[in-house]
Design a protein around this motif. Structure first.
Motif, mmCIF file in Angstrom:
data_model
loop_
_atom_site.group_PDB
_atom_site.id
_atom_site.type_symbol
_atom_site.label_atom_id
_atom_site.label_comp_id
_atom_site.label_asym_id
_atom_site.label_seq_id
_atom_site.Cartn_x
_atom_site.Cartn_y
_atom_site.Cartn_z
ATOM 1 N N ALA A 114 -65.880 23.380 2.226
ATOM 2 C CA ALA A 114 -66.162 24.311 3.023
ATOM 3 C C ALA A 114 -65.001 24.017 4.234
ATOM 4 C CB ALA A 114 -67.319 24.828 3.338
ATOM 5 N N LEU A 115 -65.277 22.848 4.732
ATOM 6 C CA LEU A 115 -64.357 22.433 5.988
ATOM 7 C C LEU A 115 -63.019 22.413 5.716
ATOM 8 C CD1 LEU A 115 -66.692 19.607 7.205
ATOM 9 C CD2 LEU A 115 -66.543 21.888 8.242
ATOM 10 N N THR A 116 -62.632 22.112 4.291
ATOM 11 C CA THR A 116 -61.271 21.981 3.889
ATOM 12 C C THR A 116 -60.726 23.558 3.940
ATOM 13 O OG1 THR A 116 -61.345 20.068 2.649
ATOM 14 C CG2 THR A 116 -59.458 21.476 2.245
ATOM 15 N N GLU A 117 -61.542 24.388 3.410
ATOM 16 C CA GLU A 117 -61.024 25.773 3.290
ATOM 17 C C GLU A 117 -61.026 26.320 4.678
ATOM 18 O OE1 GLU A 117 -63.649 28.254 0.958
ATOM 19 O OE2 GLU A 117 -63.409 26.837 -0.737
ATOM 20 N N ASN A 118 -61.991 26.061 5.658
ATOM 21 C CA ASN A 118 -61.804 26.492 6.909
ATOM 22 C C ASN A 118 -60.654 26.001 7.728
ATOM 23 O OD1 ASN A 118 -62.952 27.997 9.558
ATOM 24 N ND2 ASN A 118 -63.325 25.861 10.350
ATOM 25 N N VAL A 119 -60.249 24.693 7.521
ATOM 26 C CA VAL A 119 -58.881 24.203 8.153
ATOM 27 C C VAL A 119 -57.713 24.997 7.498
ATOM 28 C CG1 VAL A 119 -57.441 22.236 8.323
ATOM 29 C CG2 VAL A 119 -60.021 21.769 8.778
ATOM 30 N N HIS A 121 -57.634 28.151 6.425
ATOM 31 C CA HIS A 121 -57.687 29.552 6.954
ATOM 32 C C HIS A 121 -57.110 29.526 8.419
ATOM 33 C CE1 HIS A 121 -59.341 33.431 7.902
ATOM 34 N NE2 HIS A 121 -59.658 33.184 9.006
ATOM 35 N N ARG A 122 -57.557 28.256 9.248
ATOM 36 C CA ARG A 122 -57.142 28.253 10.613
ATOM 37 C C ARG A 122 -55.521 28.030 10.705
ATOM 38 N NH1 ARG A 122 -60.930 31.144 13.149
ATOM 39 N NH2 ARG A 122 -62.919 30.170 12.608
ATOM 40 N N ILE A 139 -59.646 22.046 16.064
ATOM 41 C CA ILE A 139 -60.400 22.144 14.686
ATOM 42 C C ILE A 139 -60.250 21.113 13.799
ATOM 43 C CG2 ILE A 139 -60.437 23.859 13.005
ATOM 44 C CD1 ILE A 139 -59.641 25.947 15.050
ATOM 45 N N THR A 143 -63.333 18.914 12.396
ATOM 46 C CA THR A 143 -63.529 18.832 10.980
ATOM 47 C C THR A 143 -63.492 17.499 10.104
ATOM 48 O OG1 THR A 143 -62.377 21.118 10.792
ATOM 49 C CG2 THR A 143 -62.846 19.899 8.707
ATOM 50 N N CYS A 155 -73.146 23.382 1.890
ATOM 51 C CA CYS A 155 -73.627 24.635 2.717
ATOM 52 C C CYS A 155 -73.466 25.819 1.916
ATOM 53 C CB CYS A 155 -72.399 24.631 3.596
ATOM 54 S SG CYS A 155 -70.833 24.750 2.926
ATOM 55 N N THR A 157 -72.850 29.565 0.217
ATOM 56 C CA THR A 157 -71.540 30.265 0.379
ATOM 57 C C THR A 157 -71.833 31.714 0.062
ATOM 58 O OG1 THR A 157 -71.437 29.925 -2.038
ATOM 59 C CG2 THR A 157 -70.299 28.415 -0.958
#
Length: 157
Positions: A114-119, A121-122, A139, A143, A155, A157
């Motif tokens: 999830a953190l990899t996906e967030n990075v 996206h950012r 960020i 992360t 986490c 989804t």
């Protein structure tokens, strides 16, 4: 809840007539109690009765209730009632609202994914000019720190 027992005592006492009696002396709810008895045994019985009365008056808001709840569940219920004291809603209303509105996620994924996906996206937002270089750097650093702290955490989804 610890209940303090009273400090009643039994002691020999010489009456003005010269007779030796045994006096029980102590306090219940700030009121002094003093009684004389001809024998030490009677005085001790009265002392025990007065101490029991003190304990009962201190625990007057406690009562025994049969329940199917475990000890831990009873403690949790008491904690919840203390937290909602003074609220105009009942516990039932609060639980119904929570059950209606809080749905458990159907799937979970590892936090690292999830953190990899967030990075990612950012990073896309940075490329579109929505966030600055400093924000993307912060960020990314946070992360990586989160990944090290809890690598196996899941986490929703």
């Amino acid at each position: 809840m610890k209940i303090k027992t009273s400090s009643f005592r039994v002691r020999p006492f010489k009456n003005p007539s010269g007779q030796i009696v045994y006096q029980v002396d102590g306090f219940i709810n700030g009121k002094r109690i003093r009684k004389n008895f001809p024998t030490r045994k009677e005085a001790r019985i009265e002392k025990d009765a007065l101490e029991l009365k003190t304990i009962q008056s201190a625990a007057s808001n406690l009562r025994m209730v049969g329940t199917h709840l475990s000890d831990d569940e009873v403690r949790q219920a008491e904690s919840v009632f203390l937290r909602i004291r003074g609220d105009r809603r009942t516990l039932t209303q609060l639980v119904d609202f929570t059950l209606d509105n809080l749905k458990e996620p159907e799937t979970h994924k590892p936090l690292a994914d999830a953190l990899t996906e967030n990075v990612a996206h950012r990073t896309a937002e940075h490329e579109r000019g929505l966030i600055s270089d400093a924000q993307l750097s912060t960020i990314s650093k946070h992360t990586e720190l989160l990944k090290k702290i809890s690598p196996r955490r899941l986490c929703p989804t």
